[in-house]
Design an enzyme around this catalytic site. Structure first.
Site, PDB file in Angstrom:
ATOM      1  N   ARG A   1     -80.097  71.523  89.476  1.00 38.44           N
ATOM      2  CA  ARG A   1     -79.237  70.474  90.028  1.00 38.44           C
ATOM      3  C   ARG A   1     -77.825  70.508  89.440  1.00 38.44           C
ATOM      4  O   ARG A   1     -76.840  70.381  90.165  1.00 38.44           O
ATOM      5  CB  ARG A   1     -79.886  69.109  89.772  1.00 38.44           C
ATOM      6  CG  ARG A   1     -81.197  68.959  90.525  1.00 38.44           C
ATOM      7  CD  ARG A   1     -81.887  67.665  90.221  1.00 38.44           C
ATOM      8  NE  ARG A   1     -82.442  67.634  88.878  1.00 38.44           N
ATOM      9  CZ  ARG A   1     -83.591  67.052  88.546  1.00 38.44           C
ATOM     10  NH1 ARG A   1     -84.295  66.422  89.466  1.00 38.44           N
ATOM     11  NH2 ARG A   1     -84.035  67.054  87.307  1.00 38.44           N
TER      12      ARG A   1
ATOM     13  N   ARG B   1     -86.091  81.583  87.602  1.00 39.78           N
ATOM     14  CA  ARG B   1     -87.450  82.093  87.804  1.00 39.78           C
ATOM     15  C   ARG B   1     -87.725  82.292  89.299  1.00 39.78           C
ATOM     16  O   ARG B   1     -88.356  83.225  89.715  1.00 39.78           O
ATOM     17  CB  ARG B   1     -88.467  81.121  87.209  1.00 39.78           C
ATOM     18  CG  ARG B   1     -88.922  81.588  85.852  1.00 39.78           C
ATOM     19  CD  ARG B   1     -89.908  80.663  85.275  1.00 39.78           C
ATOM     20  NE  ARG B   1     -89.407  79.281  85.327  1.00 39.78           N
ATOM     21  CZ  ARG B   1     -89.992  78.264  84.743  1.00 39.78           C
ATOM     22  NH1 ARG B   1     -91.095  78.434  84.078  1.00 39.78           N
ATOM     23  NH2 ARG B   1     -89.496  77.056  84.802  1.00 39.78           N
TER      24      ARG B   1
ATOM     25  N   ARG C   1     -78.498  72.917  76.154  1.00 32.41           N
ATOM     26  CA  ARG C   1     -79.042  72.561  74.844  1.00 32.41           C
ATOM     27  C   ARG C   1     -78.619  73.632  73.832  1.00 32.41           C
ATOM     28  O   ARG C   1     -78.661  74.834  74.134  1.00 32.41           O
ATOM     29  CB  ARG C   1     -80.575  72.504  74.876  1.00 32.41           C
ATOM     30  CG  ARG C   1     -81.150  71.272  75.557  1.00 32.41           C
ATOM     31  CD  ARG C   1     -80.887  69.987  74.769  1.00 32.41           C
ATOM     32  NE  ARG C   1     -81.456  68.798  75.366  1.00 32.41           N
ATOM     33  CZ  ARG C   1     -80.799  67.959  76.176  1.00 32.41           C
ATOM     34  NH1 ARG C   1     -79.530  68.177  76.475  1.00 32.41           N
ATOM     35  NH2 ARG C   1     -81.396  66.885  76.657  1.00 32.41           N
TER      36      ARG C   1
ATOM     37  N   GLU D   1     -77.303  69.162  66.180  1.00 35.25           N
ATOM     38  CA  GLU D   1     -76.323  68.136  66.542  1.00 35.25           C
ATOM     39  C   GLU D   1     -76.564  66.918  65.661  1.00 35.25           C
ATOM     40  O   GLU D   1     -77.718  66.503  65.542  1.00 35.25           O
ATOM     41  CB  GLU D   1     -76.471  67.731  68.011  1.00 35.25           C
ATOM     42  CG  GLU D   1     -75.977  68.807  68.951  1.00 35.25           C
ATOM     43  CD  GLU D   1     -76.144  68.432  70.418  1.00 35.25           C
ATOM     44  OE1 GLU D   1     -76.387  67.245  70.714  1.00 35.25           O
ATOM     45  OE2 GLU D   1     -76.041  69.332  71.254  1.00 35.25           O
TER      46      GLU D   1
ATOM     47  N   HIS E   1     -71.415  66.776  72.709  1.00 40.44           N
ATOM     48  CA  HIS E   1     -72.460  66.448  73.687  1.00 40.44           C
ATOM     49  C   HIS E   1     -72.022  65.266  74.569  1.00 40.44           C
ATOM     50  O   HIS E   1     -72.627  64.191  74.537  1.00 40.44           O
ATOM     51  CB  HIS E   1     -73.781  66.137  72.977  1.00 40.44           C
ATOM     52  CG  HIS E   1     -74.979  66.331  73.870  1.00 40.44           C
ATOM     53  ND1 HIS E   1     -76.174  66.835  73.423  1.00 40.44           N
ATOM     54  CD2 HIS E   1     -75.174  66.082  75.192  1.00 40.44           C
ATOM     55  CE1 HIS E   1     -77.043  66.888  74.412  1.00 40.44           C
ATOM     56  NE2 HIS E   1     -76.461  66.436  75.503  1.00 40.44           N
ATOM     57  N   ILE E   2     -70.967  65.536  75.364  1.00 36.41           N
ATOM     58  CA  ILE E   2     -70.411  64.466  76.211  1.00 36.41           C
ATOM     59  C   ILE E   2     -70.717  64.679  77.697  1.00 36.41           C
ATOM     60  O   ILE E   2     -70.096  64.053  78.557  1.00 36.41           O
ATOM     61  CB  ILE E   2     -68.877  64.360  76.050  1.00 36.41           C
ATOM     62  CG1 ILE E   2     -68.198  65.715  76.347  1.00 36.41           C
ATOM     63  CG2 ILE E   2     -68.515  63.836  74.677  1.00 36.41           C
ATOM     64  CD1 ILE E   2     -66.737  65.596  76.697  1.00 36.41           C
ATOM     65  N   GLY E   3     -71.668  65.567  77.992  1.00 39.38           N
ATOM     66  CA  GLY E   3     -71.964  65.906  79.391  1.00 39.38           C
ATOM     67  C   GLY E   3     -72.092  64.698  80.307  1.00 39.38           C
ATOM     68  O   GLY E   3     -71.570  64.687  81.419  1.00 39.38           O
TER      69      GLY E   3
END
Ligand code: DGY
Length: 337
Positions: free
Chosen positions: A155, A177, A237, A266, A296-298
């Protein structure tokens, strides 16, 4: 019915809980709770809304098997022992879909920042080194028309591919995959082997979940296969790349640059302790001109965090009512309830 919340979530989440007549306790302090404290709080509550996944292991679920639901304030659940939760009959919920665009934007931001040396040049100005610029100096490279290799075209990867093909005419290679027929039809994405993706891409962007298969999948061997002019982007990750090998690849200019929204561990630090947010100064990625790191501001936009909070609370409400969760991670638990 009472829910324990281990960090301060957006206001909309509290409002929805109040409207549903659910009481809550929120841990608002710094430092964050350690696992033992979280267990003690959970023992006095019926549900747990967990921001972050630390400590949700087999022992936690054994100690807290009374919980009617654990709602994660994230889409990822790699830090949660899902098998143990299921074995103890605890439904786990997450927040899928609502952060696809924000995370894709973060990957794009990293791509642009690294490709145009933006952070390096910003820091140069701050150091008083603007000086006289030569036409050949500090050049970046165009993303337009280049090849983007997406590892894990799900996604979030699909959102990134849409922006990059429609706005920049980038070509998309992907490694999954299984084939993504929709992406192939919609924007000409091409399914290739990992080797072909690595050798042919100008930007490699990781969008895969962290699993035993993907753990450490990017190391020196993979960086050496990439073009020396290519950029590595990871918004998935930190565990997917081997950080020491990435640092070496950047130092030796095996690849041109890297943009990370996720690190391992992290926060970045050699000195993490359970109960402290340690300094992130001791990581050479931060000293490099060709690396950009975000904390880690996604999903860190107002709109997205509001939606995540809403999903998490919807999971809590359903779980406390004994209904199937709207966003379940282990739906098999609910079928048996
Ligand atoms: C998620 O939801 O898994 C994100 O990585 C957290 O921002």
């Amino acid at each position: 019915m009472k829910v324990f919340i281990n960090k301060i979530i957006p206001e909309i989440g509290f409002k929805l809980l109040e409207e549903a007549g659910i009481q809550y306790t929120v841990w608002k302090e710094k430092p964050i709770l350690d696992r033992g404290q979280a267990i003690q709080f959970c023992k006095g509550h019926d549900a747990f809304l967990s921001v972050g996944q630390a400590g949700l292991d087999a022992d936690f679920f054994k100690e807290c098997k009374h919980l009617k639901v654990v709602a994660l304030h994230s889409v990822g659940f790699d830090g949660v022992d899902i098998k143990a939760a299921t074995a103890n009959g605890i439904p786990i919920g997450n927040t899928p879909n609502v952060l696809n665009k924000a995370t894709a934007e973060t990957a794009l931001l990293l791509m642009l920042t690294v490709a145009r040396k933006a952070l390096f040049l910003h820091n140069k100005i701050k150091k008083g080194q603007w000086g006289v610029s030569q036409p050949t100096q500090d050049l970046g490279f165009d993303l337009a028309g280049k090849t983007l290799g997406i590892v894990g075209l799900g996604r979030i990867g699909t959102e990134l591919a849409k922006i990059c093909t429609r706005s920049w005419g980038m070509k998309i290679l992907y490694h999954n995959r299984s084939a993504n027929a929709q992406a192939e039809k919609e924007f000409g994405a091409k399914l290739v082997s990992m080797d072909e993706l690595l050798t042919s891409s100008d930007v490699v962007s990781v969008h895969t979940a962290l699993t035993s298969e993907t753990k450490g999948m990017f190391g020196m061997e993979q960086f050496k296969k990439m073009k020396s002019s290519a950029i590595f982007i990871n918004t998935a990750r930190g565990g997917v790349h081997k950080e020491d090998e990435l640092i070496e690849a950047l130092k030796k200019q095996v690849i041109w640059g890297a943009g990370l929204d996720v690190t391992n561990p992290e926060p970045m630090s050699k000195f993490l302790t359970a109960n402290s947010i340690a300094s992130s100064k001791d990581n050479s990625l931060l000293e490099m001109d060709n690396a950009v790191v975000f904390p880690h501001i996604g999903s860190a936009t107002k709109e997205t965090r509001d939606k995540m909070s809403t999903c998490a609370v919807e999971n809590i409400i359903a779980g406390l009512n004994g209904d199937p969760l709207p966003y379940p991670v282990n739906p098999e638990v609910q079928q048996g309830r």
